[in-house]
Design an enzyme around this catalytic site. Structure first.
Site, PDB file in Angstrom:
ATOM      1  N   LYS A  78      31.344  11.756  -6.797  1.00 18.53           N
ATOM      2  CA  LYS A  78      30.879  12.495  -7.983  1.00 18.53           C
ATOM      3  C   LYS A  78      31.442  13.909  -7.956  1.00 18.53           C
ATOM      4  O   LYS A  78      31.466  14.534  -6.890  1.00 18.53           O
ATOM      5  CB  LYS A  78      29.350  12.523  -7.965  1.00 18.53           C
ATOM      6  N   SER A 158      22.841  11.155 -14.421  1.00 15.62           N
ATOM      7  CA  SER A 158      24.088  11.870 -14.566  1.00 15.62           C
ATOM      8  C   SER A 158      25.248  11.279 -13.759  1.00 15.62           C
ATOM      9  O   SER A 158      26.404  11.571 -14.064  1.00 15.62           O
ATOM     10  CB  SER A 158      23.900  13.339 -14.158  1.00 15.62           C
ATOM     11  N   SER A 182      19.215  10.503 -11.322  1.00 17.25           N
ATOM     12  CA  SER A 182      20.651  10.468 -11.615  1.00 17.25           C
ATOM     13  C   SER A 182      21.482   9.502 -10.774  1.00 17.25           C
ATOM     14  O   SER A 182      22.644   9.274 -11.091  1.00 17.25           O
ATOM     15  CB  SER A 182      21.250  11.869 -11.490  1.00 17.25           C
TER      16      SER A 182
END
Lengths: 491, 95
Positions: A78, A158, A182
């Site tokens: 990420k 997210s 997330s």
């Protein structure tokens, strides 16, 4: 040779150890898969040269008999994790072309175990969002589509890029972060496994901060075993993060074999919310039946403050975000909008660099912390947080080992379906946020497909630093539900 | 509680984010939507409940007070939009 990208992380690890293929071959297979899946927009930065270099070094280490725990296995990361010498943006324009001169501890741990970096993954800007539609690099498309329906859907957020990349086999596994769901929410919407460890289990050093008292790193993986193997490597106490905890890191793969008999699983009645779709309720019930069949005792429990977790979260998280994001001022890093006067420079820089959702959250966070409102909002929310944590402590003291609950109120929704109303979007996290507020570990596992053919997930929530206790029941659900792979349509 | 657009403009100036009058109007409506949602907390009785200060109870870690890192001027400045002679450059602050 079979398609190497079809192997789970542990299968790839074992195949590499058996000499069936090299890390360079495996890495090349993933690099071509990534090239052939740009339409999903999962990666915001591909690092093929770095990947090949790391894979070659890994093959050399193995030849020298120095293989680590995840030797040669390719990961996506990420873009919230700082990676030394590699652009890290939190998917925000305000970080522009930020190239960190340091490495996050979690990724450092991963590379020390021999893993290979394929690239940086898309996400909601500063991890603020539940659909990956708030990224400066554009939205990610879920590899899953409803049967007979071509509508592009959200991978969740997210960590939407992480979940989509794992679901589409664009990495063996990925790293994500979970502040209010997330990791778990996108895992549930993409048929993957997502683990949020206990707050303090993994170091937050080098992870771009959103809400510091809630943020925690963890894996998105294809199987429960893969998640267990990754947690073993990334968990560590760290001098660079005073909130990281010196708790023994266990052999989580061995914990997969822990006996289910005598395990007490709680079903919180407050999660049975009004308007919950019947198939979410059914999948939850099925999960309880599977655990019972595997030997667990299933009991109803009460977590009376559940419904207040989401509003309290939006105060605590946004207050912390407004403080954390004060550092983006166009002085030390990132994109600056020039002005003659310094305050004007700050204001223009921040107006141009932050996206709409980030601005909303900073303003609300600034408001609830401002003079005259602190007690009414922030202090009150922190008191409610105490009550949410006490709810869990009470049921754990009563002998409950883990809690079983849905992850999301529904399957992946179409892109754009919830962008007009912030509160409607926030409700996506109603089942995940309480766990962050209480600092607990939780693993989301695929539990079946909806009537439309979209993945549904269930989460198991455990006692602090008892991640080990989650893997056996998580695998019981995984085995009963079966695994799900999206049919390839993307290019 | 709710906010009006002048409060939003004030908060935006505290947060050092320039907003246009149109943006302030839109943000006012959006922030009021969120504030109405968080007002649900009024239902909770928090009498005698201590506010959470740490989600995991731990003692603050101590270490010896000595320099462990530093002397990395080039790395520190490597991402600066403008720098000179080992300093970050900003518009003139003091006349």
């Amino acid at each position: 040779m079979t398609d190497l990208t079809a192997l789970s992380l542990c299968e790839a690890r074992d195949g590499l150890a058996a000499g069936e293929f090299t890390s360079s071959e495996l890495t090349d297979a993933y690099l071509s898969a990534i090239e052939g899946a740009r339409g999903l927009n999962a990666y915001v930065l591909e690092t093929p040269e770095k990947a090949r270099e790391m894979a070659a070094a890994s093959d050399k280490r193995r030849a020298e008999g120095k293989a680590g725990a995840l030797e040669g296995v390719p990961f996506g990361v990420k873009d919230l994790f700082c990676t030394k010498g590699i652009r890290s943006t939190a998917c925000s324009n305000i970080l522009g072309n930020f190239v960190p001169p340091y490495e996050s501890t979690v990724t450092e741990n991963l590379w020390a175990s021999g893993a290979v970096l394929l690239g940086k993954l898309n996400m909601d800007e500063f991890a603020m969002g539940s659909s990956n539609e708030n990224s400066a690099f554009g939205t990610v498309v879920n590899p899953w589509k409803a049967a007979g329906d071509d509508t592009p859907r959200t991978p969740g957020g997210s960590s939407g890029g992480s979940a989509a990349a794992v679901a589409a086999h664009l990495c063996a596994a990925a790293l994500g972060t979970d502040t209010g769901g997330s990791i778990r929410q996108p895992a549930a919407l993409t048929g993957t496994v997502g683990l949020k460890p206990t707050y303090g289990r993994c170091s937050r050093y080098g992870i771009v901060a959103y809400a510091s008292s809630l943020d925690q790193a963890g894996p998105v993986a294809r199987t429960v075993r893969d998640a267990a193997a990754i947690l073993k490597v990334i968990a560590s106490v760290d001098d660079k993060d005073t909130t990281s905890v010196d708790a023994p890191v266990e052999d989580y793969e061995a914990a997969l074999e822990a006996p289910m008999k005598g395990l007490k699983i709680g079903l919180p009645k407050e999660y049975r919310v009004d308007g919950m779709p019947a198939e979410i309720e059914e999948s939850w019930q099925k999960g309880a039946d599977w655990l019972r069949a595997a030997g667990a005792e299933v009991v109803e429990v009460s977590l009376p403050h559940t419904k207040y977790a989401l509003p309290a979260y939006y105060i605590v998280a946004l207050a912390e975000a407004s403080s954390n994001l004060a550092r983006y001022d166009g002085v030390r890093y990132g994109e600056r909008v020039p002005a003659d006067e310094i305050v004007e420079m700050y204001q223009k820089t921040r107006a141009a660099g932050f996206g709409e959702e980030v601005k909303r959250r900073i303003l609300l966070g600034t408001y609830v912390l401002s003079a005259g409102y602190y007690d009414a909002y922030y202090l009150k929310a922190q008191k409610v947080r105490t009550l949410i944590k006490r709810d869990f402590e009470t049921i754990f003291a009563d002998g409950v080992d883990a809690v079983l609950a849905p992850v999301t109120p529904g399957p992946a929704f179409p892109l754009g379906a919830k962008t007009d109303d912030p509160v409607e979007m926030y409700l996506s996290d109603v089942f995940t946020v309480p766990i962050n507020m209480a600092g607990l570990p939780s693993i989301a596992v695929p539990a079946g497909l909806s009537s439309e053919g979209l993945p549904l997930g269930l989460q198991l929530i455990g006692q602090p630093f008892r991640e080990a206790g989650l893997f056996a029941p998580a695998r019981a659900i995984e085995e009963a539900a079966g695994s799900f792979t999206a049919t390839k349509w993307w290019a | 509680m709710s906010v009006d657009s002048s409060t939003v403009k004030h908060v935006a100036s505290l947060a050092r984010i320039a907003v246009t009058p149109e943006e302030a109007e839109r943000l006012t409506a959006e922030l009021n939507g969120i504030l109405a949602f968080v007002d649900e907390l009024d239902e909770v009785d928090v009498t005698d409940v201590p506010p959470m200060t740490a989600v995991v109870a731990t003692a603050m870690k101590m270490r010896e007070d000595r320099v462990t890192d530093g002397d990395r001027v080039d790395e520190v400045l490597s991402n600066a939009p403008e720098s000179e002679d080992g300093y970050f450059l900003v518009p003139k602050v003091v006349e």
